[in-house]
Design an enzyme around this catalytic site. Structure first.
Site, PDB file in Angstrom:
ATOM      1  N   PHE A 171      -2.444   6.256  11.081  1.00  0.00           N
ATOM      2  CA  PHE A 171      -1.804   5.403  11.876  1.00  0.00           C
ATOM      3  C   PHE A 171      -0.332   6.102  12.527  1.00  0.00           C
ATOM      4  O   PHE A 171      -0.318   5.746  13.865  1.00  0.00           O
ATOM      5  CB  PHE A 171      -1.441   4.110  11.189  1.00  0.00           C
ATOM      6  CG  PHE A 171      -2.738   3.502  10.746  1.00  0.00           C
ATOM      7  CD1 PHE A 171      -4.061   3.897  11.492  1.00  0.00           C
ATOM      8  CD2 PHE A 171      -2.710   2.576   9.516  1.00  0.00           C
ATOM      9  CE1 PHE A 171      -5.415   3.008  10.571  1.00  0.00           C
ATOM     10  CE2 PHE A 171      -3.803   2.015   9.041  1.00  0.00           C
ATOM     11  CZ  PHE A 171      -4.968   2.295   9.499  1.00  0.00           C
ATOM     12  N   ASP A 203     -12.838   3.275   1.911  1.00  0.00           N
ATOM     13  CA  ASP A 203     -12.193   2.705   3.275  1.00  0.00           C
ATOM     14  C   ASP A 203     -12.878   3.487   4.545  1.00  0.00           C
ATOM     15  O   ASP A 203     -12.788   3.124   5.664  1.00  0.00           O
ATOM     16  CB  ASP A 203     -10.845   2.490   3.301  1.00  0.00           C
ATOM     17  CG  ASP A 203     -10.269   1.222   2.989  1.00  0.00           C
ATOM     18  OD1 ASP A 203     -11.023   0.250   2.971  1.00  0.00           O
ATOM     19  OD2 ASP A 203      -9.131   1.047   2.703  1.00  0.00           O
ATOM     20  N   GLU A 223       2.660   0.549  15.040  1.00  0.00           N
ATOM     21  CA  GLU A 223       3.603   1.436  14.449  1.00  0.00           C
ATOM     22  C   GLU A 223       4.279   2.265  15.521  1.00  0.00           C
ATOM     23  O   GLU A 223       5.454   2.844  15.303  1.00  0.00           O
ATOM     24  CB  GLU A 223       2.496   2.443  14.043  1.00  0.00           C
ATOM     25  CG  GLU A 223       1.918   1.919  12.633  1.00  0.00           C
ATOM     26  CD  GLU A 223       0.520   0.891  12.828  1.00  0.00           C
ATOM     27  OE1 GLU A 223       0.252   0.791  14.261  1.00  0.00           O
ATOM     28  OE2 GLU A 223       0.003   0.459  11.947  1.00  0.00           O
ATOM     29  N   ARG A 269      -2.872   8.328  -1.914  1.00  0.00           N
ATOM     30  CA  ARG A 269      -3.268   7.066  -2.289  1.00  0.00           C
ATOM     31  C   ARG A 269      -3.721   7.056  -4.067  1.00  0.00           C
ATOM     32  O   ARG A 269      -3.249   6.414  -4.799  1.00  0.00           O
ATOM     33  CB  ARG A 269      -4.360   6.544  -1.758  1.00  0.00           C
ATOM     34  CG  ARG A 269      -4.999   5.173  -2.170  1.00  0.00           C
ATOM     35  CD  ARG A 269      -6.186   4.710  -1.592  1.00  0.00           C
ATOM     36  NE  ARG A 269      -6.660   3.326  -1.848  1.00  0.00           N
ATOM     37  CZ  ARG A 269      -7.609   3.157  -3.137  1.00  0.00           C
ATOM     38  NH1 ARG A 269      -8.234   4.402  -3.448  1.00  0.00           N
ATOM     39  NH2 ARG A 269      -7.950   1.779  -3.231  1.00  0.00           N
ATOM     40  N   SER A 291       0.877  -0.977   0.045  1.00  0.00           N
ATOM     41  CA  SER A 291      -0.022  -0.045  -0.030  1.00  0.00           C
ATOM     42  C   SER A 291       0.800   1.159  -0.108  1.00  0.00           C
ATOM     43  O   SER A 291       0.504   2.221  -0.595  1.00  0.00           O
ATOM     44  CB  SER A 291      -1.006   0.107   1.229  1.00  0.00           C
ATOM     45  OG  SER A 291      -1.704  -1.024   1.396  1.00  0.00           O
ATOM     46  N   GLN A 301      -9.229   5.218   8.049  1.00  0.00           N
ATOM     47  CA  GLN A 301      -7.982   4.988   7.130  1.00  0.00           C
ATOM     48  C   GLN A 301      -7.553   6.312   6.788  1.00  0.00           C
ATOM     49  O   GLN A 301      -6.508   6.369   5.849  1.00  0.00           O
ATOM     50  CB  GLN A 301      -8.308   4.050   6.206  1.00  0.00           C
ATOM     51  CG  GLN A 301      -9.025   2.688   6.663  1.00  0.00           C
ATOM     52  CD  GLN A 301      -8.186   1.889   7.539  1.00  0.00           C
ATOM     53  OE1 GLN A 301      -7.304   1.457   7.198  1.00  0.00           O
ATOM     54  NE2 GLN A 301      -8.758   1.594   8.532  1.00  0.00           N
TER      55      GLN A 301
HETATM   56  C1  LIG Z   1      -3.280   0.683  13.203  1.00  0.00           C
HETATM   57  C2  LIG Z   1      -3.460  -0.013  11.913  1.00  0.00           C
HETATM   58  N1  LIG Z   1      -2.321  -0.210  11.084  1.00  0.00           N
HETATM   59  C3  LIG Z   1      -2.588  -0.738  10.000  1.00  0.00           C
HETATM   60  C4  LIG Z   1      -3.852  -1.114   9.519  1.00  0.00           C
HETATM   61  C5  LIG Z   1      -3.834  -1.459   8.075  1.00  0.00           C
HETATM   62  N2  LIG Z   1      -4.476  -2.933   8.026  1.00  0.00           N
HETATM   63  C6  LIG Z   1      -5.618  -3.160   7.772  1.00  0.00           C
HETATM   64  S1  LIG Z   1      -6.138  -4.756   7.757  1.00  0.00           S
HETATM   65  C7  LIG Z   1      -4.351  -5.179   8.026  1.00  0.00           C
HETATM   66  C8  LIG Z   1      -3.852  -6.612   8.392  1.00  0.00           C
HETATM   67  C9  LIG Z   1      -4.722  -7.248   9.484  1.00  0.00           C
HETATM   68  O1  LIG Z   1      -4.400  -8.696   9.835  1.00  0.00           O
HETATM   69  P1  LIG Z   1      -4.992  -9.356  10.755  1.00  0.00           P
HETATM   70  O2  LIG Z   1      -5.238  -8.863  12.185  1.00  0.00           O
HETATM   71  O3  LIG Z   1      -4.528 -10.931  10.794  1.00  0.00           O
HETATM   72  O4  LIG Z   1      -6.754  -9.660  10.106  1.00  0.00           O
HETATM   73  P2  LIG Z   1      -7.002 -10.790   9.176  1.00  0.00           P
HETATM   74  O5  LIG Z   1      -6.132 -11.641   8.380  1.00  0.00           O
HETATM   75  O6  LIG Z   1      -8.076 -11.636   9.896  1.00  0.00           O
HETATM   76  O7  LIG Z   1      -8.072  -9.934   8.004  1.00  0.00           O
HETATM   77  C10 LIG Z   1      -3.667  -4.258   8.288  1.00  0.00           C
HETATM   78  C11 LIG Z   1      -2.258  -4.033   8.466  1.00  0.00           C
HETATM   79  C12 LIG Z   1      -4.929  -0.870  10.344  1.00  0.00           C
HETATM   80  N3  LIG Z   1      -6.110  -1.021   9.904  1.00  0.00           N
HETATM   81  N4  LIG Z   1      -4.801  -0.419  11.518  1.00  0.00           N
END
Ligand SMILES: Cc1ncc(C[n+]2csc(CCOP(=O)(O)OP(=O)(O)O)c2C)c(N)n1
Lengths: 273, 308
Positions: free
Chosen positions: B78, B111, B53, B161, B32, B115
């Site tokens: 974030f 989103d 972060e 983005r 991203s 976000q």
């Molecule tokens: C604080 C924060 N950092 C980054 C993100 C971007 N982000 C959205 S989903 C995701 C991955 C999440 O992984 P997981 O918790 O394993 O969820 P799943 O695989 O079940 O969808 C990220 C990094 C976010 N939403 N919030």
């Protein structure tokens, strides 16, 4: 768990999955993988435990549910539709301008959402606060919270994990949607979280491990839990990202993209055969 | 058209080859924020921190204090959410960290609010020693990244983005802290930053036909703001408008207000997110709703000049 009940829940699960696919396809964006892995956990919680209905949806003594991994919200909206809190028409507006179905849960726009999430790592703290509140008010409702496995890399999650046992929050039930994948890759590669069970146990939680797609196992774990324990409960639910749609299962790329019409059709066909 | 996050990713690969103390940190958003190219090319200097972060920013500070030039990257929302870590471990420690926040503004679309970086300029701008830069297009982004490497202090880089049009000429030279005049005019001064610059420029060009002659300036460096340009300008026109895909509280509009309100009376109108939250929708719809598209910009200029 009796067979009729199980068949009923499985039917709900299939409907929820279909709605997730349709909703994300129509919106043209969203998170299918981590929504599909959540389905059985949510179905069991909402139909067997929380027993949410239109009548009790905003009842003061209702069980609370916090979806800490907010991007999995299509699963939650689909549940709301299945219960009758939302109409299928509402689902069509997912992610559209002016919709109460925001891309991530928004409790102001949609009051059935208990906490606004989408910035990972915050939901469990809010759930701890709700659990302390229930204790202070001497109410016996429960707080359920679902975390993502990538999400628990966030430091705040561990601060929340540290705090719950201090306040003897036996009313707090946390599920980890352990689908082993996060956004860019497998959790193991991005930032390992294992050994997990012992880590959380050492934080003074009661830890259980189950297959998060098996209703019998979810049911049994509650039978065990309900025998009473002062500790907050952490249920590590082993799941499959993209569960139910063969080409999405265990595929990193289906974290955050929408299926096109073809793929969507294929997915729906699979679900109904 | 190219998203500035993409230009950033390409620049990193180029610069990574030239600066061997350049390291990149990511928090599970490498595709991203576009650091995956760097990660492939320089796996030794790519540090994956997971969805954590605060830790990433602290680790970046440690690397900076040990002689590296770390780029700590994630969504603007974030990163700015980890304010206190930035406040102490980066700003107060004078750690030479390059903080790169992508997915700024309501321009990210569907989103929704969680976000969207809507307060990041405000948050970063109040920290002593951190310069805040929002490049407008591909060419400016590449040069801003290189500038960040040479600049021996913390930098906050704000990136889009969505793809943006090229605004600058091919021989453009980035000058830190200097507004870039894109169009001349004497009726009103339009100061814009980031993705809105192009829309403002288009609006201003069309308003020529309606006999409104606006001067358009791209403000890529929001901190330090181009005081000299502002002070000189307000001698000529008493009307200024600012445009940003960001809260009007603490952003470009505020930075401009802080300078000109110390001077004689000038009329200032700030266009931005007006003390409210972001939401889901397509970028186009959201830009219309928040008054960021060309037509809305024209209307707001005319209203401000009482020419509607
Ligand atoms: C604080 C924060 N950092 C980054 C993100 C971007 N982000 C959205 S989903 C995701 C991955 C999440 O992984 P997981 O918790 O394993 O969820 P799943 O695989 O079940 O969808 C990220 C990094 C976010 N939403 N919030």
């Amino acid at each position: 768990m009796d067979k009729v009940k199980k068949a009923e829940l499985e039917n709900h699960a299939r409907e929820i999955r279909a709605r997730i696919i349709k909703m994300i396809t129509l919106a043209g964006s969203g998170h299918p993988g981590g929504s599909l892995s959540l389905v059985e956990i949510l179905v069991y919680l909402f139909f067997e435990k929380i027993k949410r209905t239109r009548q009790n949806a905003l009842d003061e003594n209702r069980d609370r549910f916090v979806l800490s991994k907010g991007h999995g919200v299509p699963a939650l909206y689909a549940i709301f539709a299945q219960i009758g809190l939302l109409k299928d028409k509402d689902l069509e507006n997912f992610r559209k301008l002016g919709s109460k179905l925001q891309g991530h849960p928004d409790r102001i726009k949609l009051p059935y959402v208990e906490a606004s999430t989408g910035s990972l790592g915050q939901g469990l703290s809010v759930a701890v606060g709700m659990a302390i509140a229930a204790k202070l008010k001497k109410k016996d409702y429960r707080i359920y919270c679902v975390l993502g496995d990538g999400e628990i890399q966030q430091g705040q999650v561990w601060e929340a994990l540290m705090s719950a046992p201090k306040f003897n929050l036996d009313n707090l039930y946390v599920f980890l949607d352990y689908n082993k994948i996060q956004l860019d890759d497998w959790v193991d590669k991005i930032m390992p979280i294992e050994p997990l069970g012992s880590k959380i146990e050492s934080f003074n939680w009661k830890v259980y491990q189950i297959n998060g797609h098996n209703f019998d196992e979810i049911h049994d774990v509650f039978n065990k839990i309900d025998q009473g324990d002062q500790k907050p409960k952490f249920i590590i639910a082993h799941t499959i990202k993209g569960k139910g749609v063969s080409f999405m299962e265990n595929e990193v790329k289906w974290h955050g993209i929408a299926p096109n019409r073809e793929e969507s059709k294929k997915a729906l066909k699979e679900l109904y055969t | 058209m190219k998203a500035t996050r993409q230009s950033f990713g390409e620049a990193l690969i180029e610069l990574g080859a030239r600066y061997d103390n350049l390291v990149v940190l990511d928090a599970d958003l490498l595709k991203s924020v576009n650091t995956h190219g760097f990660a492939q090319r320089f796996p030794q200097r790519f540090i994956q921190m997971g969805i954590a972060e605060s830790n990433m920013l602290g680790v970046a500070a440690g690397l900076a204090l040990s002689g590296f030039i770390p780029f700590a990257c994630s969504f603007a929302s974030f990163l700015s959410g980890r304010y206190e870590t930035i406040r102490i471990s980066v700003a107060y420690s004078k750690a030479n960290v390059k903080i790169v926040g992508t997915h700024c503004g309501v321009g990210i679309g569907e989103d929704g609010h969680t976000q969207m970086g809507l307060e990041d300029i405000s948050i970063m701008r109040n920290l002593p020693g951190i310069t805040v830069i929002q490049p407008v297009d591909d060419i400016e982004t590449r040069q801003a990244v290189e500038f960040a490497i040479h600049h021996d202090h913390a930098v906050y880089l704000r990136l889009t983005r969505q793809p943006v049009e090229q605004v600058n000429k091919d021989d453009y030279r980035f000058e830190w802290g200097k507004g870039v005049v894109l169009k001349e005019g004497s009726d009103i001064l339009l100061l814009a930053t980031g993705a809105l610059v192009y829309n403002v420029l288009q609006a201003a060009r069309e308003l020529e036909k309606e006999n409104i002659h606006a001067r358009v300036v791209n403000i890529h460096t929001i901190k330090p703001i181009d005081r000299a340009l502002l002070l000189k300008q307000i001698k000529k026109t008493k009307r200024i408008m600012t445009f940003e895909d960001h809260s009007i509280i603490g952003g470009l509009g505020s930075a401009v207000a802080e300078v000109i309100s110390e001077q004689e009376s000038v009329g200032l109108k700030r266009i931005g997110i007006n003390d409210t939250f972001g939401e889901s929708g397509s970028m186009e719809e959201l830009y219309r709703k928040f008054g960021f598209d060309k037509e809305s910009i024209k209307q707001s200029i005319k209203r401000f000049l009482r020419r509607d």
